[in-house]
Design a protein around this motif. Structure first.
Motif, PDB file in Angstrom:
ATOM      1  N   LEU A 131      17.302  41.564  57.049  1.00  0.00           N
ATOM      2  CA  LEU A 131      16.700  40.573  56.154  1.00  0.00           C
ATOM      3  C   LEU A 131      16.777  41.031  54.700  1.00  0.00           C
ATOM      4  CD1 LEU A 131      13.515  39.528  58.171  1.00  0.00           C
ATOM      5  CD2 LEU A 131      15.811  38.547  58.237  1.00  0.00           C
ATOM      6  N   LEU A 132      16.480  42.295  54.481  1.00  0.00           N
ATOM      7  CA  LEU A 132      16.525  42.874  53.141  1.00  0.00           C
ATOM      8  C   LEU A 132      16.824  44.356  53.255  1.00  0.00           C
ATOM      9  CD1 LEU A 132      13.411  41.334  51.312  1.00  0.00           C
ATOM     10  CD2 LEU A 132      15.807  40.925  50.722  1.00  0.00           C
ATOM     11  N   ARG A 133      17.435  44.907  52.231  1.00  0.00           N
ATOM     12  CA  ARG A 133      17.532  46.356  52.106  1.00  0.00           C
ATOM     13  C   ARG A 133      17.448  46.715  50.634  1.00  0.00           C
ATOM     14  NH1 ARG A 133      21.736  48.695  49.687  1.00  0.00           N
ATOM     15  NH2 ARG A 133      23.873  47.908  49.922  1.00  0.00           N
ATOM     16  N   THR A 134      16.989  47.921  50.355  1.00  0.00           N
ATOM     17  CA  THR A 134      16.889  48.366  48.974  1.00  0.00           C
ATOM     18  C   THR A 134      18.285  48.530  48.373  1.00  0.00           C
ATOM     19  OG1 THR A 134      16.744  50.639  49.790  1.00  0.00           O
ATOM     20  CG2 THR A 134      14.672  49.519  49.285  1.00  0.00           C
ATOM     21  N   LYS A 135      18.367  48.338  47.064  1.00  0.00           N
ATOM     22  CA  LYS A 135      19.626  48.535  46.337  1.00  0.00           C
ATOM     23  C   LYS A 135      19.606  49.916  45.692  1.00  0.00           C
ATOM     24  CE  LYS A 135      20.501  43.638  45.387  1.00  0.00           C
ATOM     25  NZ  LYS A 135      20.740  42.617  44.333  1.00  0.00           N
ATOM     26  N   ASP A 136      20.676  50.672  45.921  1.00  0.00           N
ATOM     27  CA  ASP A 136      20.743  52.033  45.412  1.00  0.00           C
ATOM     28  C   ASP A 136      20.724  52.048  43.881  1.00  0.00           C
ATOM     29  OD1 ASP A 136      21.209  52.547  48.104  1.00  0.00           O
ATOM     30  OD2 ASP A 136      23.385  52.555  47.828  1.00  0.00           O
ATOM     31  N   HIS A 137      20.010  53.025  43.346  1.00  0.00           N
ATOM     32  CA  HIS A 137      19.988  53.215  41.894  1.00  0.00           C
ATOM     33  C   HIS A 137      21.146  54.131  41.514  1.00  0.00           C
ATOM     34  CE1 HIS A 137      15.424  52.351  42.256  1.00  0.00           C
ATOM     35  NE2 HIS A 137      16.131  51.244  42.125  1.00  0.00           N
ATOM     36  N   SER A 138      22.345  53.595  41.625  1.00  0.00           N
ATOM     37  CA  SER A 138      23.552  54.381  41.413  1.00  0.00           C
ATOM     38  C   SER A 138      24.479  53.670  40.435  1.00  0.00           C
ATOM     39  CB  SER A 138      24.290  54.600  42.737  1.00  0.00           C
ATOM     40  OG  SER A 138      24.776  53.376  43.252  1.00  0.00           O
ATOM     41  N   ARG A 139      25.384  54.451  39.876  1.00  0.00           N
ATOM     42  CA  ARG A 139      26.399  53.903  38.989  1.00  0.00           C
ATOM     43  C   ARG A 139      27.233  52.845  39.714  1.00  0.00           C
ATOM     44  NH1 ARG A 139      28.548  52.150  34.349  1.00  0.00           N
ATOM     45  NH2 ARG A 139      30.753  52.680  34.084  1.00  0.00           N
ATOM     46  N   LEU A 140      27.539  53.099  40.982  1.00  0.00           N
ATOM     47  CA  LEU A 140      28.368  52.176  41.746  1.00  0.00           C
ATOM     48  C   LEU A 140      27.685  50.827  41.921  1.00  0.00           C
ATOM     49  CD1 LEU A 140      30.791  51.404  43.447  1.00  0.00           C
ATOM     50  CD2 LEU A 140      29.732  52.565  45.388  1.00  0.00           C
ATOM     51  N   GLU A 141      26.406  50.816  42.294  1.00  0.00           N
ATOM     52  CA  GLU A 141      25.710  49.543  42.494  1.00  0.00           C
ATOM     53  C   GLU A 141      25.636  48.745  41.194  1.00  0.00           C
ATOM     54  OE1 GLU A 141      24.628  47.902  45.132  1.00  0.00           O
ATOM     55  OE2 GLU A 141      25.479  49.442  46.421  1.00  0.00           O
ATOM     56  N   THR A 142      25.520  49.453  40.072  1.00  0.00           N
ATOM     57  CA  THR A 142      25.522  48.772  38.779  1.00  0.00           C
ATOM     58  C   THR A 142      26.868  48.096  38.536  1.00  0.00           C
ATOM     59  OG1 THR A 142      23.958  50.381  37.864  1.00  0.00           O
ATOM     60  CG2 THR A 142      25.221  49.069  36.294  1.00  0.00           C
TER      61      THR A 142
END
Length: 313
Positions: A131-142
């Motif tokens: 349903l949901l998952r956290t988004k990584d605080h990473s350069r890639l996710e940005t």
């Protein structure tokens, strides 16, 4: 409350396991907590341990028997852990501050609240669907969010391990909070380190958790991830909770808190570290895996016996 919980960690191909995990619960509230000490900086395992102990201790102090403001608690406890890590550096005159990622979830009144810093993840899964998952605080996710990188590159991109947010960095962490999530019977909350999610695709993780109980699925997922990663693989850790359960569960793995005395706290999170024991460099691994598993088994046995005596489950 009625739930099932299971946690496991594997050192992988590393010399030290820098992952830490644990849970605490009162009669009416649960805290799930996982931290992953960051490589590339000194003593990541110590940063993870301090974060665990700080957040766990604050939960035990404030859960009476629930947390009054869960979102505020998560933010404040993360900031307190960040400050404790910096204090540890000052006390021990370290050349730099240890760092860790962290993810935590509070469950009470049938709702879940979570927060994270870094790339340790939380998944909310229902009937095999994420349903949901956290988004990584990473350069890639940005880069993905900006449309500069295709999401399919998550497991191969060279910037996938470059984080911009954690506890212990020079700047205060950005604590990302979830919205309140209403849980249904059978819902799963999974916390894991990047040793798991970076190796196994999300759909496989959800599928295994749908097909098997968490007591069976988590060890299988960890073994698979460690096997794929090979001799240079990262620490791999997972902590999962099934809310209220379903017909697949073995009753011996279910925790029912209705029989717990008001004011009591059950926890697998270790007690605070004595700096005198650690020495100046803090090289000792503060957790003994066998002792942790023994404590978990004792907790489950005690609750199970108590439930049988009262005739409630």
């Amino acid at each position: 409350m009625r739930f099932s919980v299971y946690q496991e960690s594997h050192i992988g191909g590393r010399k030290v396991n820098q992952d830490r995990m644990g849970y605490s619960f009162t009669r009416d509230a649960i805290l799930l907590l996982l931290a992953d000490g960051m490589g590339g900086h000194i003593m990541g395992e110590m940063a993870a341990a301090i974060a665990m102990q700080t957040v766990g201790s604050l939960f035990q102090q404030q859960a009476q028997p629930t947390i009054a403001r869960p979102e505020r608690f998560l933010e404040d406890s993360f900031l307190a852990a960040h400050q404790e890590i910096h204090r540890y550096r000052t006390m021990n005159n370290l050349p730099e501050t240890p760092r860790t990622t962290i993810v935590a979830c509070i469950i009470q009144h049938g709702h879940a609240y979570w927060a994270h810093c870094g790339d340790s993840r939380l998944y909310w899964i229902r009937q095999g669907q994420i349903l949901l998952r956290t988004k990584d605080h990473s350069r890639l996710e940005t880069l993905i969010a900006q449309g500069k990188v295709d999401p399919s590159a998550r497991h191969t991109h060279p910037d996938r391990n470059k984080l911009f947010n954690c506890l212990g960095a020079p700047n205060s962490p950005i604590v990302e909070l979830s919205r309140r999530a209403a849980l249904q019977p059978g819902d799963l909350i999974l916390l894991c380190s990047d040793g798991l999610w970076s190796t196994l695709p999300d759909h496989l993780v959800a599928q295994r958790l749908q097909e098997h109980t968490i007591v069976r699925a988590i060890p299988e997922l960890i073994r698979t991830a460690v096997s794929i990663a090979g001799k240079n693989g990262d620490n791999t850790t997972a902590l999962a909770m099934m809310w209220e359960g379903d017909d697949r569960l073995d009753e011996s793995s279910v925790i029912t808190t209705n029989t717990l005395p008001i004011g009591s706290i059950t926890t697998t999170i270790q007690a605070p570290i004595d700096p005198e024991v650690m020495g100046e460099q803090g090289e000792q691994d503060v957790f003994n895996d066998a002792e942790i598993e023994k404590a978990i088994a004792e907790i489950r046995n005690a609750i199970h016996k108590s439930s049988k005596l009262t005739g409630k489950f």
